[in-house]
Scaffold this motif. Structure first.
Motif, mmCIF file in Angstrom:
data_model
loop_
_atom_site.group_PDB
_atom_site.id
_atom_site.type_symbol
_atom_site.label_atom_id
_atom_site.label_comp_id
_atom_site.label_asym_id
_atom_site.label_seq_id
_atom_site.Cartn_x
_atom_site.Cartn_y
_atom_site.Cartn_z
ATOM 1 N N GLY A 20 -6.643 -17.566 43.250
ATOM 2 C CA GLY A 20 -6.462 -16.135 43.084
ATOM 3 C C GLY A 20 -7.016 -15.352 44.264
ATOM 4 O O GLY A 20 -8.069 -15.690 44.803
ATOM 5 N N THR A 21 -6.283 -14.311 44.659
ATOM 6 C CA THR A 21 -6.708 -13.444 45.755
ATOM 7 C C THR A 21 -6.307 -12.010 45.447
ATOM 8 O O THR A 21 -5.448 -11.761 44.602
ATOM 9 C CB THR A 21 -6.040 -13.833 47.094
ATOM 10 N N PHE A 22 -6.934 -11.096 46.173
ATOM 11 C CA PHE A 22 -6.466 -9.711 46.226
ATOM 12 C C PHE A 22 -5.826 -9.502 47.579
ATOM 13 O O PHE A 22 -6.283 -10.062 48.589
ATOM 14 C CB PHE A 22 -7.637 -8.720 46.099
ATOM 15 N N ASP A 23 -4.777 -8.662 47.634
ATOM 16 C CA ASP A 23 -4.260 -8.269 48.938
ATOM 17 C C ASP A 23 -5.113 -7.113 49.456
ATOM 18 O O ASP A 23 -6.093 -6.705 48.815
ATOM 19 C CB ASP A 23 -2.762 -7.948 48.881
ATOM 20 N N GLU A 24 -4.762 -6.584 50.601
ATOM 21 C CA GLU A 24 -5.583 -5.541 51.222
ATOM 22 C C GLU A 24 -5.599 -4.240 50.420
ATOM 23 O O GLU A 24 -6.484 -3.419 50.589
ATOM 24 C CB GLU A 24 -5.130 -5.311 52.661
ATOM 25 N N PRO A 28 -3.715 -8.161 42.718
ATOM 26 C CA PRO A 28 -3.983 -9.588 42.565
ATOM 27 C C PRO A 28 -2.750 -10.446 42.792
ATOM 28 O O PRO A 28 -1.613 -10.012 42.569
ATOM 29 C CB PRO A 28 -4.457 -9.697 41.116
ATOM 30 N N ASN A 29 -2.993 -11.653 43.244
ATOM 31 C CA ASN A 29 -1.946 -12.656 43.413
ATOM 32 C C ASN A 29 -2.552 -14.005 43.053
ATOM 33 O O ASN A 29 -3.767 -14.187 43.116
ATOM 34 C CB ASN A 29 -1.435 -12.674 44.855
ATOM 35 N N VAL A 55 -2.469 -17.222 50.914
ATOM 36 C CA VAL A 55 -3.175 -17.568 52.153
ATOM 37 C C VAL A 55 -3.320 -16.336 53.033
ATOM 38 O O VAL A 55 -4.396 -16.084 53.583
ATOM 39 C CB VAL A 55 -2.468 -18.720 52.895
ATOM 40 N N LYS A 56 -2.257 -15.556 53.148
ATOM 41 C CA LYS A 56 -2.344 -14.309 53.927
ATOM 42 C C LYS A 56 -3.437 -13.405 53.357
ATOM 43 O O LYS A 56 -4.224 -12.812 54.101
ATOM 44 C CB LYS A 56 -0.994 -13.586 53.928
ATOM 45 N N ASN A 57 -3.489 -13.319 52.026
ATOM 46 C CA ASN A 57 -4.505 -12.484 51.376
ATOM 47 C C ASN A 57 -5.917 -12.991 51.657
ATOM 48 O O ASN A 57 -6.804 -12.208 52.009
ATOM 49 C CB ASN A 57 -4.283 -12.446 49.863
ATOM 50 N N LEU A 58 -6.146 -14.272 51.476
ATOM 51 C CA LEU A 58 -7.511 -14.771 51.643
ATOM 52 C C LEU A 58 -7.961 -14.741 53.099
ATOM 53 O O LEU A 58 -9.155 -14.604 53.373
ATOM 54 C CB LEU A 58 -7.701 -16.145 50.996
ATOM 55 N N LEU A 59 -7.024 -14.830 54.024
ATOM 56 C CA LEU A 59 -7.389 -14.665 55.432
ATOM 57 C C LEU A 59 -7.821 -13.225 55.708
ATOM 58 O O LEU A 59 -8.710 -12.985 56.518
ATOM 59 C CB LEU A 59 -6.239 -15.083 56.347
ATOM 60 N N ALA A 60 -7.191 -12.275 55.020
ATOM 61 C CA ALA A 60 -7.539 -10.861 55.205
ATOM 62 C C ALA A 60 -8.842 -10.501 54.491
ATOM 63 O O ALA A 60 -9.676 -9.785 55.036
ATOM 64 C CB ALA A 60 -6.403 -9.967 54.702
ATOM 65 N N THR A 61 -9.026 -11.006 53.270
ATOM 66 C CA THR A 61 -10.212 -10.625 52.482
ATOM 67 C C THR A 61 -11.369 -11.605 52.631
ATOM 68 O O THR A 61 -12.499 -11.272 52.268
ATOM 69 C CB THR A 61 -9.862 -10.540 50.980
ATOM 70 N N ARG A 62 -11.073 -12.829 53.105
ATOM 71 C CA ARG A 62 -12.069 -13.895 53.305
ATOM 72 C C ARG A 62 -12.695 -14.346 51.988
ATOM 73 O O ARG A 62 -13.832 -14.820 51.957
ATOM 74 C CB ARG A 62 -13.135 -13.491 54.316
ATOM 75 N N ALA A 63 -11.939 -14.217 50.888
ATOM 76 C CA ALA A 63 -12.441 -14.605 49.572
ATOM 77 C C ALA A 63 -11.292 -15.065 48.681
ATOM 78 O O ALA A 63 -10.150 -14.644 48.858
ATOM 79 C CB ALA A 63 -13.165 -13.433 48.924
ATOM 80 N N PHE A 64 -11.630 -15.927 47.704
ATOM 81 C CA PHE A 64 -10.642 -16.398 46.746
ATOM 82 C C PHE A 64 -11.356 -17.013 45.547
ATOM 83 O O PHE A 64 -12.542 -17.338 45.614
ATOM 84 C CB PHE A 64 -9.683 -17.422 47.377
#
Length: 187
Positions: A20-24, A28-29, A55-64
């Motif tokens: 699970g991630t958040f986008d910028e 949630p995704n 993956v794009k989200n976690l690279l931007a937020t650095r969390a998952f």
């Protein structure tokens, strides 16, 4: 006699991890990732290709977060593995998932999946698809805890992935005691 299959990504069990991630913008995704595991006391490794929205989200937020897929949520867990967040903006909601922000990382906990590993990104190699996360917290809903306050695998009802038959299996019965049964052979 053994049959040889060649080099295959087959092991048993393979957990069904829902990342699970958040986008910028804070949406949630989630995605289904069957290839992963723990390698140090505080690290998790996953194989995720760079094109995934997650993956794009976690690279931007650095969390998952990494939630354990459950039998009760099998359909939703499979859905987030076959539908791309790049093409379906409402993928998380269509799966029937509800997000609560982790207290420890900038990523969603999925209310419907009662156990999650909350992580900060350590590294990601787009060429090998190798992601390493630092485990910051493990959280579990009280509904899956036993009388001693520990996670009860029977209540969690976790899924595993059968890569040979493309099937999901439920975790089975207790058959022994780790770090104890083998003492019978110790001289």
């Amino acid at each position: 006699m053994r049959k040889n299959f060649g080099a295959k990504p087959w092991t048993y069990p393979q957990p069904v991890f829902i990342v699970g991630t958040f986008d910028e913008e804070g949406r949630p995704n989630a995605m289904n990732a069957a290839w992963g595991g723990i390698d140090y006391d505080d690290q998790i490794n996953l194989c995720l290709s760079a094109g995934h929205k997650t993956v794009k989200n976690l690279l931007a937020t650095r969390a998952f977060t990494v939630s354990m897929g459950t039998v009760e949520q099998l359909v939703a867990c499979d859905y987030v593995g076959i539908v791309s967040g790049n093409k379906e903006a409402e993928k998380f909601a269509k799966a029937g998932f509800h997000a609560v922000k982790s207290e420890f990382v900038n990523a969603p906990l999925i209310e419907e999946l009662p156990m999650a590993v909350e992580c900060e990104l350590i590294s990601y190699d787009a060429e090998t698809c190798h992601l390493v996360g630092r485990i910051v917290n493990v959280s579990a809903d009280e509904c899956i805890l036993d009388e001693q306050g520990k996670i009860d695998p029977d209540k969690l009802h976790a899924l595993t992935f059968d890569p040979v038959h493309n099937a999901y299996l439920a975790i089975g019965e207790k058959v022994g005691n780790a770090f104890r049964d083998g003492l019978k052979l110790k001289a």
